[in-house]
Design an enzyme around this catalytic site. Structure first.
Site, mmCIF file in Angstrom:
data_model
loop_
_atom_site.group_PDB
_atom_site.id
_atom_site.type_symbol
_atom_site.label_atom_id
_atom_site.label_comp_id
_atom_site.label_asym_id
_atom_site.label_seq_id
_atom_site.Cartn_x
_atom_site.Cartn_y
_atom_site.Cartn_z
ATOM 1 N N SER A 149 -36.219 -5.153 -61.188
ATOM 2 C CA SER A 149 -36.181 -4.666 -62.824
ATOM 3 C C SER A 149 -35.632 -3.567 -62.874
ATOM 4 O O SER A 149 -35.899 -2.368 -62.109
ATOM 5 C CB SER A 149 -37.646 -4.478 -62.867
ATOM 6 O OG SER A 149 -37.955 -3.975 -64.483
ATOM 7 N N GLY A 150 -34.862 -3.432 -64.043
ATOM 8 C CA GLY A 150 -33.989 -2.083 -64.282
ATOM 9 C C GLY A 150 -32.745 -1.889 -63.717
ATOM 10 O O GLY A 150 -32.115 -0.909 -63.751
ATOM 11 N N THR A 154 -29.657 -7.705 -67.096
ATOM 12 C CA THR A 154 -29.461 -8.014 -68.392
ATOM 13 C C THR A 154 -28.159 -7.532 -69.060
ATOM 14 O O THR A 154 -27.357 -8.322 -69.950
ATOM 15 C CB THR A 154 -30.667 -7.506 -69.357
ATOM 16 O OG1 THR A 154 -31.748 -8.271 -68.871
ATOM 17 C CG2 THR A 154 -30.462 -8.161 -70.906
ATOM 18 N N ASN A 199 -38.620 -0.353 -66.725
ATOM 19 C CA ASN A 199 -37.403 -0.482 -67.405
ATOM 20 C C ASN A 199 -37.793 -0.392 -68.805
ATOM 21 O O ASN A 199 -38.534 -1.159 -69.143
ATOM 22 C CB ASN A 199 -36.682 -1.825 -66.775
ATOM 23 C CG ASN A 199 -35.208 -2.174 -67.889
ATOM 24 O OD1 ASN A 199 -34.991 -1.368 -68.439
ATOM 25 N ND2 ASN A 199 -34.876 -3.261 -67.410
ATOM 26 N N SER A 202 -37.154 -4.151 -70.369
ATOM 27 C CA SER A 202 -37.381 -5.173 -69.434
ATOM 28 C C SER A 202 -37.434 -6.668 -69.871
ATOM 29 O O SER A 202 -38.328 -6.676 -70.829
ATOM 30 C CB SER A 202 -38.751 -4.668 -68.566
ATOM 31 O OG SER A 202 -38.656 -5.400 -67.574
ATOM 32 N N SER A 203 -36.661 -7.532 -69.242
ATOM 33 C CA SER A 203 -36.723 -8.750 -69.631
ATOM 34 C C SER A 203 -38.344 -9.286 -69.236
ATOM 35 O O SER A 203 -38.341 -9.155 -67.858
ATOM 36 C CB SER A 203 -35.777 -9.651 -68.977
ATOM 37 O OG SER A 203 -34.538 -9.158 -69.186
ATOM 38 N N GLY A 431 -36.645 -9.093 -62.910
ATOM 39 C CA GLY A 431 -36.264 -8.702 -61.585
ATOM 40 C C GLY A 431 -37.492 -8.703 -60.780
ATOM 41 O O GLY A 431 -38.503 -8.108 -61.324
ATOM 42 N N GLU A 433 -40.525 -6.674 -59.257
ATOM 43 C CA GLU A 433 -41.100 -5.333 -59.951
ATOM 44 C C GLU A 433 -42.420 -5.232 -58.934
ATOM 45 O O GLU A 433 -43.119 -6.088 -58.684
ATOM 46 C CB GLU A 433 -41.278 -5.351 -61.166
ATOM 47 C CG GLU A 433 -42.113 -6.741 -61.555
ATOM 48 C CD GLU A 433 -42.039 -6.792 -63.334
ATOM 49 O OE1 GLU A 433 -41.300 -6.072 -63.932
ATOM 50 O OE2 GLU A 433 -43.106 -7.330 -63.911
HETATM 51 N N1 LIG Z 1 -23.520 -1.325 -66.866
HETATM 52 C C1 LIG Z 1 -24.402 -0.383 -67.342
HETATM 53 N N2 LIG Z 1 -23.758 0.573 -68.270
HETATM 54 C C2 LIG Z 1 -24.811 1.374 -68.835
HETATM 55 N N3 LIG Z 1 -26.246 1.348 -68.653
HETATM 56 C C3 LIG Z 1 -26.742 0.243 -67.982
HETATM 57 C C4 LIG Z 1 -26.029 -0.672 -67.423
HETATM 58 N N4 LIG Z 1 -26.658 -1.354 -66.642
HETATM 59 C C5 LIG Z 1 -28.036 -1.197 -66.881
HETATM 60 N N5 LIG Z 1 -28.075 0.080 -67.674
HETATM 61 C C6 LIG Z 1 -29.223 0.637 -68.296
HETATM 62 O O1 LIG Z 1 -30.239 0.172 -67.641
HETATM 63 C C7 LIG Z 1 -31.274 -0.225 -68.483
HETATM 64 C C8 LIG Z 1 -31.754 -1.433 -67.456
HETATM 65 O O2 LIG Z 1 -30.943 -2.443 -67.422
HETATM 66 P P1 LIG Z 1 -31.392 -4.201 -67.661
HETATM 67 O O3 LIG Z 1 -32.031 -4.066 -68.862
HETATM 68 O O4 LIG Z 1 -29.917 -4.865 -67.379
HETATM 69 O O5 LIG Z 1 -32.173 -4.282 -66.237
HETATM 70 P P2 LIG Z 1 -32.691 -5.701 -65.841
HETATM 71 O O6 LIG Z 1 -31.996 -5.894 -64.419
HETATM 72 O O7 LIG Z 1 -32.446 -6.861 -66.671
HETATM 73 O O8 LIG Z 1 -34.136 -5.498 -65.622
HETATM 74 P P3 LIG Z 1 -35.414 -6.247 -65.958
HETATM 75 O O9 LIG Z 1 -35.479 -7.160 -64.825
HETATM 76 O O10 LIG Z 1 -36.473 -5.555 -65.948
HETATM 77 O O11 LIG Z 1 -35.117 -7.322 -67.057
HETATM 78 C C9 LIG Z 1 -30.479 -0.607 -69.441
HETATM 79 O O12 LIG Z 1 -31.382 -0.739 -70.711
HETATM 80 C C10 LIG Z 1 -29.395 0.392 -69.691
HETATM 81 O O13 LIG Z 1 -29.900 1.508 -70.160
HETATM 82 MG MG LIG Z 2 -33.360 -7.772 -67.938
#
Ligand SMILES: Nc1ncnc2c1ncn2[C@@H]1O[C@H](COP(=O)(O)OP(=O)(O)OP(=O)(O)O)[C@@H](O)[C@H]1O
Ligand SMILES: [Mg+2]
Length: 1070
Positions: A149-150, A154, A199, A202-203, A431, A433
């Site tokens: 997660s994070g 996404t 996050n 977070s999805s 992800g 968590e």
């Molecule tokens: N390539 C990137 N560039 C800039 N910021 C990023 C990038 N990837 C992630 N982030 C930052 O990290 C945060 C978390 O990313 P994201 O929501 O994609 O995580 P996730 O893997 O989908 O988590 P979860 O499993 O909780 O959904 C985003 O809101 C953003 O602020």
């Molecule tokens: Mg996500």
């Protein structure tokens, strides 16, 4: 484009080609000098200096077995904001937690259509590679994004989608699809994402999205599968966490009017469902602007105003429902303490207040076949309320996904037949968590990640090694942790945790979360990856609660608190609450709560089992496609930019199996393909295999690669596949194919053009032949008709000829007509042109009379014309000639010679004649004068005289003397010989004394002179033409004789006999 720009462009292209050739040559040099790793180094050197920080592919790591070196490389690159690194084709991405300038349109263009290793690692390179593989190999692709997660899953999935939206070909329809695909994200995130401790966005649901492409490679549709939404978040959030974004967005961003209509206040702390986590505001989130984005996205996707209104009514209702509080009556029955909320809610979703109130505080039970409403106690009522909230929100979320799917669905299925359609799947799931308190949701989420890890292992580590073995490729096995054992622990039939949980949920008796825990201890207690407080050693026991069980996941240990497991798994909603929802006037809710559900006696599947089944299906979907991997790593737990938490990262590198992945890759081959596919794709590059190879496949491939100049260390031939060690080898082959395609295309084009021209020509030719045949037919018909007519005519003609002497009858009428006609035509052509022309065609007997008439008419006409055209002078001439003819024709020998000589008016003019003579003549006008010779009557002496004719007399003149005058009245006659001489005699009466006798004269123009004289004297009949001699009187009683004889020359002389002898040459024989 102007010429200077074109020149620039050409120069740049030229230098780029030179540069590329230089690089390729350098690559070959390095490869032969430094071997395999040298190639990679070369690839590196081709990039910018900044990109050369660390190695951009872990395969290039000097010490590829060292975890330290691995993490050091990650760190070096992370420090330089190089967040992407490859392990061969797997992309490792470290969340930068800050915006990087690497997602611009220029970047996208840089990665478009470029081979993987030619540019620095990027999520766009993975996207482009998947896209190109889909297009060239016609195989469905999927991009699997994993990480805790994070870690940035996404975000990565959004980048992929953006890349396709920008770089794929588009038409108007495709643009709408692209917009909708992009806009589905903010909507789903608003309703399905929330701030967690891990996050801020977070999805809280799993998402698998198919992007459908048409045969041209344009995105034409999409489909989303959603997985288990964390519904419990609607009613409860841990400290520091929030409910789903949409609630905050509505309250913060909604217009005053809207909030008033929904009965909401702009204050999140007013709502029980939003205060649990005590975290209404998050610095990284702007709910107000996000609200606008979501509203706009809803319209782009195609939501009507009514649908948006009803959707918001539901969201507001959930908030109102959360504020419904219950009191307890003395009897213990629950009652609703605040009316306002319930009234708002009933109005918003269109249900009766009383019915809603009763449903919230009672439960319908069936006792002895009768339905009874049994009151709920305060606690039960609160649980029923929360269950309703979760159900309403959860089902609305699923409705939302369906609605988006409708809008993304590709409408024209004919164009997307399985042959033409290609799909790229995009998996972005919650992800792995770990929280302080982990519940049923974390259990499901982590189980899901466990399954994905297993898929990764299956497809990369295990299958790769299995493949080498199966193909008989020499291979040193790489050890790795296979998490199948944990997956089995969770999902195995009868023995797995989910089965045990289901069993507890379904079994009769008082099953509780604790009995479930005990059952677990009983059943899987001995499992190496399972521990409970009771089973744990002393050290572990200290960090575990009594209600916890611990799973040793591939990604780490997680304690799950069993509290709520049974309820959440059952996911029960009282029947009467379902009934109320079915009766709602809200159209979305009526779709979400189906009436059939009420009559369906079958118990619905438990949540965990549903989830397990849906995951199994997902795995099937993913297995059927060619995967690309993005492994996301979270650099720190504080969501801070630039912080590289080594411990945390090492942990992730370990559980993601990146080291094993690297080792397998290092030892392995970058590319493999079944012989038939490889041969099919590249056979055009070798004359022996093109256009088809008839021998064994392996021999074909062997011939092909030898022709391509593959070195032995670059490839291996397995049992059914070729294995290529370096991407470079493949890329070179691909490049060659690209070039070859052009020449094949040209050949195909020319063949096709030839074929189509030939077909066209053949068609034209056959058409021409048809036309020709028709035309010839027509001509032949005409000719035959003419011949027939001709034969008929000839026949008629012959018959007519035979019957020509008969009276007109059918047999001869044609002939007769023809003869007449042809006579007339002939006549018409050969009419005489002058009166002298006496020719005239012979007429047929029937036209003899007509012909004669015609002839006369013609002659009359010619005469008339002639007469009209004749001049008075000529007429006078002709008249004189007529007189001459009457007198002399056939009588005098020199007459014919005189005919062509025109008669003149006079031969002597006024000045030739002596004026005295003229004077003597007085008023008598001279009509004609000519010099003549006079012969004396006696001696026949010749004397020159002038002969003058006037109106009344003829006068002989000698110089100025009027020698003799003879009146015409007294002129007795004129004699002339029949020979050619010019001698003539004027006979005068001898009794006239004035006269001295007849006058003998000679004129050079005797015919003219005598004709004039005859006319003037009107003595035409008085001219005697004597053949032999002329007797004349030379005075009273005297007679003279002139003898004429024909001789050779003219001679006039007195003969011995005293006669005047005239010898005249003979001019015309008579
Ligand atoms: N390539 C990137 N560039 C800039 N910021 C990023 C990038 N990837 C992630 N982030 C930052 O990290 C945060 C978390 O990313 P994201 O929501 O994609 O995580 P996730 O893997 O989908 O988590 P979860 O499993 O909780 O959904 C985003 O809101 C953003 O602020
Ligand atoms: Mg996500």
């Amino acid at each position: 484009m102007d010429l200077s720009k074109l020149g620039d462009l050409m120069r740049k292209t030229q230098s780029a080609i030179v540069e590329k050739e230089r690089l390729i040559k350098a690559m070959d040099d390095i490869q032969s000098a430094v071997g395999v790793d040298g190639v990679r180094a070369m690839m590196e050197s081709a990039l910018t200096a900044r990109d050369r920080v660390g190695v951009q592919d872990f395969v290039l790591l000097e010490n590829h077995t060292s975890e330290v070196a691995f993490i050091e490389n990650l760190r070096k690159r992370f420090k330089e904001n190089l967040i992407y690194t490859y392990i061969s084709s797997v992309l490792v991405s470290v969340n930068p937690y800050k915006e990087l300038e690497i997602y611009t349109k220029q970047h996208m263009e840089r990665y478009r259509g470029v081979n993987f290793y030619e540019v620095s690692p990027h999520i766009y390179a993975v996207s482009d590679n998947a896209y190109r593989s889909m297009r060239t190999e016609r195989r469905d692709q999927c991009i699997l994004i994993s990480g805790e997660s994070g870690a940035g899953k996404t975000e990565a999935s959004k980048k992929v989608l953006q890349y396709y939206a920008v770089t794929c070909p588009a038409s108007d329809h495709v643009q709408t699809v692209k917009d909708r695909l992009l806009q589905s994200n903010p909507v789903l995130e608003a309703f399905g994402n929330a701030k967690t401790l891990r996050n801020d966005n977070s999805s809280r649901f799993g998402k698998y999205m198919d992007i459908q492409f048409d045969f041209k490679g344009a995105p034409v549709g999409g489909h989303i599968l959603n997985y288990l939404l964390e519904k419990s978040r609607v009613v409860h959030q841990s400290h520091g966490e929030r409910n789903f974004h949409i609630f905050y967005q509505l309250i913060e961003g909604g217009e005053e009017d809207l909030l008033r209509r929904l009965g909401l206040e702009r204050n999140t702390s007013q709502y029980q469902y939003l205060v649990k986590g005590n975290c209404p505001k998050v610095s990284s989130i702007n709910d107000r602007s996000d609200w606008k984005v979501v509203l706009k996205a809803l319209t782009v996707i195609g939501f009507s105003d009514d649908e948006v209104e009803e959707l918001l009514n539901i969201i507001a209702s959930v908030l109102h429902l959360g504020n419904v509080q219950f009191g307890s009556e003395d009897s213990g029955s629950a009652w609703i303490t605040s009316e306002t909320q319930i009234r708002y809610m009933s109005r918003l979703i269109g249900v009766d207040v009383a019915v809603l109130k009763e449903a919230l505080t009672h439960k319908k039970i069936i006792a002895k076949g009768e339905e009874l409403m049994s009151p709920l106690n305060q606690e039960q009522a609160a649980a029923a309320r929360d269950a309703l909230s979760k159900a309403v929100y959860g089902r609305t979320f699923s409705w939302l996904v369906n609605k988006i799917n409708d809008s993304l669905a590709f409408k024209d299925d004919s164009r997307l037949s399985s042959k033409n359609a290609s799909v790229i799947g995009l998996l972005d799931i919650y992800g792995f968590e770990v929280f302080q308190n982990n519940s049923f949701e974390q259990f499901c989420i982590n189980y899901c990640n466990e399954k994905l890890q297993q898929l990764f292992i299956e497809l990369t580590l295990k299958s790769e090694q299995d493949e080498y073995e199966a193909e008989g490729i020499t291979w040193e096995p790489v050890q790795y942790f296979n998490n199948k054992i944990i997956c089995d622990l969770v999902e195995e039939k009868f023995k797995g945790i989910i089965s045990i949980l289901d069993e507890e949920c379904l079994r009769p008796g008082d099953a509780t979360d604790i009995t479930f825990l005990e059952k677990l201890e009983e059943t899987v207690g001995g499992h190496a990856h399972f521990v409970t407080h009771k089973l744990a050693d002393g050290k572990t026991r200290k960090v575990m609660g009594r209600e916890d069980f611990r799973l040793l996941h591939y990604a780490g240990e997680v304690n799950y608190n069993v509290n709520g497991f049974l309820d959440k798994n059952n996911d029960l909603l009282f029947r009467n609450l379902k009934e109320v929802m079915c009766r709602s006037e809200n159209k979305i809710l009526t779709q979400c709560f189906d009436r059939e559900e009420l009559t369906d006696k079958k118990r619905p599947e438990t949540t965990a089992t549903q989830f397990k089944t849906s995951l199994a299906k997902l795995m099937e979907i993913l297995m059927s496609k060619e995967p690309s991997y993005v492994r996301c790593i979270k650099p720190n737990d504080a969501k801070q930019a630039g912080r590289f938490d080594e411990v945390l990262i090492r942990h992730q590198v370990k559980y993601l199996g990146l080291m094993e992945n690297l080792r397998v890759r290092r030892a392995g081959f970058a590319y493999r393909r079944r012989y038939e596919i490889f041969l099919q794709r590249y056979k055009s590059l070798c004359p022996e295999t093109w256009p088809s190879w008839n021998g064994r496949l392996v021999d074909g491939v062997s011939t092909l690669v030898k022709h391509l100049g593959y070195k032995p260390e670059e490839y291996k031939l397995g049992r059914s596949k070729i294995f290529i060690r370096f991407p470079k080898t493949l890329f070179a082959t691909e490049d060659a194919l690209e070039t070859r395609k052009h020449s094949i295309a040209t050949k195909l084009q020319s063949a096709w053009k030839g074929y189509s021209q030939k077909t066209k020509y053949r068609k034209l030719r056959s058409n021409a032949i048809v036309i020709q045949a028709w035309w010839r037919g027509i001509l032949a018909c005409k000719k035959a008709q003419r011949r027939r007519q001709a034969a008929d005519t000839i026949r008629k003609f012959i018959k007519g000829f035979i019957y020509r002497h008969q009276p007109r009858c059918p047999e001869n009428e044609y002939f007769l007509d023809y003869v007449r006609y042809s006579f007339l035509m002939k006549l018409h052509r050969s009419l005489p042109k002058t009166v002298l022309d006496k020719s005239w065609p012979t007429p047929p007997p029937a036209l003899a009379e007509a012909s004669e008439h015609l002839r006369k008419m013609c002659m009359q006409n010619m005469v008339w014309k002639y007469c009209k055209s004749i001049s008075p002078e000529w007429k006078h001439q002709m008249e004189q000639k007529m007189v001459a003819s009457e007198i002399f024709k056939d009588k005098k020998d020199n007459y014919p010679q005189s005919v062509p000589k025109l008669f003149v008016g006079t031969r002597l003019n006024g000045e030739d004649i002596n004026p005295k003579v003229l004077q003597a003549l007085g008023s008598e006008k001279m009509k004609y004068a000519i010099p003549v010779t006079k012969y004396d009557r006696k001696g026949y002496k010749a004397r020159s005289r002038q002969l003058l004719l006037t109106a009344n007399c003829v006068v002989i003149v000698e110089e100025a003397k009027l020698k003799q005058r003879v009146d015409y009245n007294s002129l007795k006659g004129i004699s002339v010989s029949s020979l050619s001489d010019g001698v003539f005699v004027l006979h005068v009466p001898c009794e006239d004394n004035k006269q001295k006798g007849d006058v003998v004269l000679q004129s050079e123009h005797v015919i003219e002179t005598l004709t004039k004289l005859a006319i003037c004297a009107d003595k035409i009949n008085s001219i005697n033409i004597n053949p032999g001699s002329i007797t004349f009187t030379g005075g009273p009683g005297k007679e003279g004789i002139i003898d004429f004889t024909a001789g050779s020359d003219l001679l006039i002389a007195k003969a011995k006999n005293g006669h005047l002898s005239v010898t005249a040459p003979r001019l015309n024989s008579r």
